[in-house]
Motif scaffolding. Structure first.
Motif, PDB file in Angstrom:
ATOM      1  N   THR A 180       0.844  -1.193   0.000  1.00 52.27           N
ATOM      2  CA  THR A 180       0.000   0.000   0.000  1.00 52.27           C
ATOM      3  C   THR A 180       0.883   1.247   0.000  1.00 52.27           C
ATOM      4  OG1 THR A 180      -0.162  -0.097   2.414  1.00 52.27           O
ATOM      5  CG2 THR A 180      -1.911  -1.157   1.156  1.00 52.27           C
ATOM      6  N   TYR A 181       0.291   2.386  -0.427  1.00 52.12           N
ATOM      7  CA  TYR A 181       1.068   3.598  -0.653  1.00 52.12           C
ATOM      8  C   TYR A 181       0.491   4.785   0.123  1.00 52.12           C
ATOM      9  CZ  TYR A 181       2.924   0.851  -4.517  1.00 52.12           C
ATOM     10  OH  TYR A 181       3.503  -0.148  -5.262  1.00 52.12           O
ATOM     11  N   LYS A 182       1.403   5.633   0.615  1.00 55.29           N
ATOM     12  CA  LYS A 182       1.015   6.854   1.329  1.00 55.29           C
ATOM     13  C   LYS A 182       1.640   8.061   0.634  1.00 55.29           C
ATOM     14  CE  LYS A 182       1.071   6.836   5.847  1.00 55.29           C
ATOM     15  NZ  LYS A 182       1.567   6.687   7.235  1.00 55.29           N
ATOM     16  N   ASN A 183       1.036   9.218   0.823  1.00 60.64           N
ATOM     17  CA  ASN A 183       1.494  10.485   0.247  1.00 60.64           C
ATOM     18  C   ASN A 183       1.509  10.434  -1.277  1.00 60.64           C
ATOM     19  OD1 ASN A 183       2.334  13.158   0.245  1.00 60.64           O
ATOM     20  ND2 ASN A 183       4.509  12.634   0.341  1.00 60.64           N
ATOM     21  N   THR A 184       0.526   9.767  -1.839  1.00 63.69           N
ATOM     22  CA  THR A 184       0.461   9.669  -3.299  1.00 63.69           C
ATOM     23  C   THR A 184      -0.017  10.977  -3.940  1.00 63.69           C
ATOM     24  OG1 THR A 184      -1.763   8.721  -3.168  1.00 63.69           O
ATOM     25  CG2 THR A 184       0.085   7.185  -3.263  1.00 63.69           C
ATOM     26  N   GLU A 185      -0.723  11.833  -3.172  1.00 65.81           N
ATOM     27  CA  GLU A 185      -1.223  13.087  -3.736  1.00 65.81           C
ATOM     28  C   GLU A 185      -0.064  13.975  -4.186  1.00 65.81           C
ATOM     29  OE1 GLU A 185      -1.974  11.962  -0.728  1.00 65.81           O
ATOM     30  OE2 GLU A 185      -4.108  11.407  -0.814  1.00 65.81           O
ATOM     31  N   GLN A 186       0.930  14.152  -3.312  1.00 71.51           N
ATOM     32  CA  GLN A 186       2.081  14.993  -3.653  1.00 71.51           C
ATOM     33  C   GLN A 186       2.923  14.345  -4.756  1.00 71.51           C
ATOM     34  OE1 GLN A 186       5.088  15.618  -0.563  1.00 71.51           O
ATOM     35  NE2 GLN A 186       5.205  17.779  -1.129  1.00 71.51           N
ATOM     36  N   TYR A 187       3.053  13.054  -4.670  1.00 68.55           N
ATOM     37  CA  TYR A 187       3.772  12.257  -5.682  1.00 68.55           C
ATOM     38  C   TYR A 187       3.171  12.502  -7.072  1.00 68.55           C
ATOM     39  CZ  TYR A 187       4.738   7.509  -7.763  1.00 68.55           C
ATOM     40  OH  TYR A 187       5.084   6.441  -8.552  1.00 68.55           O
ATOM     41  N   LEU A 188       1.842  12.416  -7.174  1.00 64.51           N
ATOM     42  CA  LEU A 188       1.159  12.603  -8.462  1.00 64.51           C
ATOM     43  C   LEU A 188       1.163  14.069  -8.897  1.00 64.51           C
ATOM     44  CD1 LEU A 188      -1.877  10.219  -7.870  1.00 64.51           C
ATOM     45  CD2 LEU A 188       0.027   9.833  -9.438  1.00 64.51           C
ATOM     46  N   GLU A 189       1.002  14.967  -7.939  1.00 67.56           N
ATOM     47  CA  GLU A 189       0.966  16.397  -8.244  1.00 67.56           C
ATOM     48  C   GLU A 189       2.291  16.863  -8.859  1.00 67.56           C
ATOM     49  OE1 GLU A 189       1.163  20.591  -5.792  1.00 67.56           O
ATOM     50  OE2 GLU A 189       0.291  18.847  -4.783  1.00 67.56           O
ATOM     51  N   LEU A 190       3.409  16.444  -8.278  1.00 62.12           N
ATOM     52  CA  LEU A 190       4.709  16.888  -8.779  1.00 62.12           C
ATOM     53  C   LEU A 190       5.109  16.156 -10.061  1.00 62.12           C
ATOM     54  CD1 LEU A 190       6.743  17.429  -5.475  1.00 62.12           C
ATOM     55  CD2 LEU A 190       5.475  19.083  -6.863  1.00 62.12           C
ATOM     56  N   THR A 191       4.628  14.926 -10.240  1.00 62.16           N
ATOM     57  CA  THR A 191       4.848  14.235 -11.510  1.00 62.16           C
ATOM     58  C   THR A 191       4.174  15.010 -12.641  1.00 62.16           C
ATOM     59  OG1 THR A 191       4.910  12.070 -10.415  1.00 62.16           O
ATOM     60  CG2 THR A 191       4.527  12.075 -12.786  1.00 62.16           C
TER      61      THR A 191
END
Length: 297
Positions: free
Chosen positions: A97-108
């Protein structure tokens, strides 16, 4: 011909083992642990020396506890790695499972790509399923060191690309990333960063109280592409389950000093190991030579 035969034999054995349910695999893992630790004594001298140098303040009993826990983890890891041949994307996503995916996707999205610096820790191979948390069309890139045997190399590439991963050999990293960027792809580049670095790709720092060399390739690529850099914090929550949290180290790599990003990675990894040391690959000959020895050669 001989290599091709070996390839099919290895694949057949791996396929059969990977078809077994986790419950049976873990029974085999318990047996494998006993054989590896008590009978074969696989790299026990290397593991003990690494633990003694890294945790001199711990007692012999404490280090022995970490050592045994490490071998149980290592045995599980070997069979969990095999299981990827049969695992579905749904099962892999349930177990990693993954955490902090919002920032990961936003900066990608914002920069067209990011760099994820990954340690040899916990179920790190299961990160090949990162594509499940990315937007359709975005590319999860896996940088790997090719094996000498081309058939076995193809076997592991096949396993690692099952969930949409794009495999790039280490020597072609910059060229392939630039190519994907020119094609308009948004990419996440996963780089294992804690192994002993070969050639001149070394950044020296103090890590776990020891003079240690780290790969600086992730930092160089981040600055070349101006991609934000994340540390992948892995937590083994229980047997067969892991959690990955993406921690932003810098959004603007070109504004960092030389070696600063690699230094941050070493610091984050150190904190991971102080929290739970057993799930790192202590069997690696991580400290092969000192800085002075490398400079003489």
């Amino acid at each position: 011909m001989k290599s091709r035969l070996i390839y099919w034999l290895v694949y057949a054995v791996m396929w059969l083992f990977s078809a077994l349910p986790f419950k049976v695999l873990y029974m085999l893992s318990d047996l494998n642990y006993w054989l590896m630790y008590y009978v074969g004594k696989y790299r026990r001298k290397v593991v003990r020396e690494n633990l003694k140098k890294s945790f001199p303040d711990k007692s012999d009993a404490e280090r022995l506890q970490i050592e045994r826990k490490f071998y149980r983890y290592l045995s599980d890891y070997m069979l969990e790695d095999l299981k990827m041949i049969h695992m579905s994307a749904e099962d892999l996503y349930r177990r990693m499972t993954y955490k902090n995916t919002e920032q990961y996707l936003e900066l990608t999205e914002k920069y067209g790509g990011i760099i994820v610096m990954i340690p040899h820790y916990a179920n790190y191979e299961w990160l090949i399923g990162m594509g499940t948390i990315m937007k359709p069309g975005d590319v999860p890139v896996q940088v790997y060191k090719p094996l000498r045997d081309k058939y076995l190399n193809e076997l592991f590439k096949r396993i690692r690309s099952r969930f949409g991963g794009y495999n790039i050999p280490k020597h072609s990293t910059a060229r392939e990333i630039i190519k994907l960027k020119r094609e308009g792809k948004k990419i996440v580049v996963g780089l294992i960063t804690d192994q002993w670095p070969s050639g001149s790709e070394k950044y020296w720092t103090t890590f776990l109280g020891q003079e240690t060399a780290f790969l600086n390739g992730a930092e160089r690529i981040a600055k070349m592409m101006n991609f934000p850099v994340f540390y992948c914090e892995l937590i083994k929550t229980r047997r067969g389950f892991c959690e990955a949290e993406f921690k932003l180290m810098t959004e603007n790599p070109k504004e960092t000093a030389e070696g600063e990003i690699t230094e941050m990675f070493a610091h984050y990894l150190e904190q991971t190991l102080y929290r739970e040391p057993a799930y790192w690959l202590w069997s690696h000959k991580r400290w092969k030579a000192s800085k002075a020895e490398c400079e003489r050669n």
